[in-house]
Design an enzyme around this catalytic site. Sequence first.
Site, short mmCIF file in Angstrom:
data_model
loop_
_atom_site.label_atom_id
_atom_site.label_comp_id
_atom_site.label_asym_id
_atom_site.label_seq_id
_atom_site.Cartn_x
_atom_site.Cartn_y
_atom_site.Cartn_z
N ILE A 189 31.63 51.49 -17.07
CA ILE A 189 32.99 51.16 -16.64
C ILE A 189 33.96 52.03 -17.44
CG2 ILE A 189 34.70 49.32 -16.37
CD1 ILE A 189 32.30 47.31 -16.62
N ARG A 190 34.55 53.01 -16.77
CA ARG A 190 35.41 53.99 -17.48
C ARG A 190 34.77 54.39 -18.82
NH1 ARG A 190 38.67 50.49 -15.25
NH2 ARG A 190 38.98 49.25 -17.11
N CYS A 212 30.48 50.87 -25.03
CA CYS A 212 31.62 51.48 -24.33
C CYS A 212 32.81 51.71 -25.28
CB CYS A 212 31.98 50.63 -23.11
SG CYS A 212 32.91 51.56 -21.90
N GLU A 252 25.38 43.77 -21.82
CA GLU A 252 25.78 42.35 -21.86
C GLU A 252 26.18 41.83 -20.48
OE1 GLU A 252 27.47 44.86 -22.88
OE2 GLU A 252 29.61 44.62 -22.41
N GLU A 270 39.29 48.09 -24.55
CA GLU A 270 40.13 49.28 -24.68
C GLU A 270 40.13 49.67 -26.16
OE1 GLU A 270 41.57 51.41 -22.57
OE2 GLU A 270 42.07 52.40 -24.45
N SER A 271 39.55 50.83 -26.44
CA SER A 271 39.31 51.20 -27.83
C SER A 271 40.60 51.31 -28.65
CB SER A 271 38.51 52.50 -27.92
OG SER A 271 39.12 53.52 -27.16
N ARG A 309 36.36 60.14 -24.22
CA ARG A 309 36.77 58.89 -23.57
C ARG A 309 36.82 59.09 -22.05
NH1 ARG A 309 42.01 58.09 -24.68
NH2 ARG A 309 41.89 55.94 -24.04
N HIS A 314 27.07 48.82 -20.58
CA HIS A 314 27.29 47.41 -20.94
C HIS A 314 26.07 46.53 -20.63
CE1 HIS A 314 31.77 47.52 -21.38
NE2 HIS A 314 31.69 48.52 -20.53
N1 GLN Z 1 34.67 49.53 -20.48
C1 GLN Z 1 35.20 50.07 -21.55
O1 GLN Z 1 34.96 49.64 -22.68
C2 GLN Z 1 36.17 51.20 -21.32
C3 GLN Z 1 36.50 51.99 -22.56
C4 GLN Z 1 37.87 52.60 -22.42
N2 GLN Z 1 37.88 53.65 -21.45
C5 GLN Z 1 38.35 53.11 -23.78
O2 GLN Z 1 38.72 54.25 -23.91
O3 GLN Z 1 38.39 52.38 -24.70
#
Ligand code: GLN
Length: 202
Positions: free
Chosen positions: A140-141, A82, A178, A51-52, A111, A176
Amino acid sequence: MSDTPVIGVLALQGDVREHLVALAAAGAAARAVRRPEELAEVDGLVLPGGESTTISKLAGLFGVLEPLRARVREGLPVYGTCAGMILLADKILDPRSGQETVGGIDMIVRRNAFGRQNESFEAAVDVRGVGGGPVEGVFIRAPWVESVGAAAEVLAEHDGHVVAVRQGNALATSFHPELTGDHRVHRLFADTVRANRAARSL
Ligand SMILES: NC(=O)CC[C@H](N)C(=O)O
């Protein structure tokens, strides 16, 4: 000097362990980085997914945000996946209030761009500079890159949106690698770190 680059993973929140494994598989000496003293010892750094907003807040609390900005400005090789991509963007289109970035890549990111209907998906992605066919992109999101400046090079797109970018020694992907067991993108980054280290020791 040994040819093994020391690559850190910013270990404040997110999928740190997976990056450590991928970096080791790519031939690097991989270690977790939380503090400025640890940052000072690495030849390159991965900013993981997670989560940034949380990562940047914790980076501030641990006193590592400013030193990291300074090292990125000096050319420290960095790779963000991400949330890590968001952290490397000079600008976020839709930041949370007070959300800060490290910066380093002249790009604007959006985002959670792929939207709620499609929070998580996989797609084959052709990444320029990575031989051997497309990589499996796990999103992922994920953010996408809304626009890039002249100094930034687009390495990959998905569905018409930019999902991988490089500028100098900084690399960022929306997805990702990884999580896939395919270490080609980490190898590409490790090569950048190795080349940068060799150039600096001349
Ligand atoms: N898988 C992720 O790193 C998601 C990032 C997340 N949506 C963010 O805003 O930080």
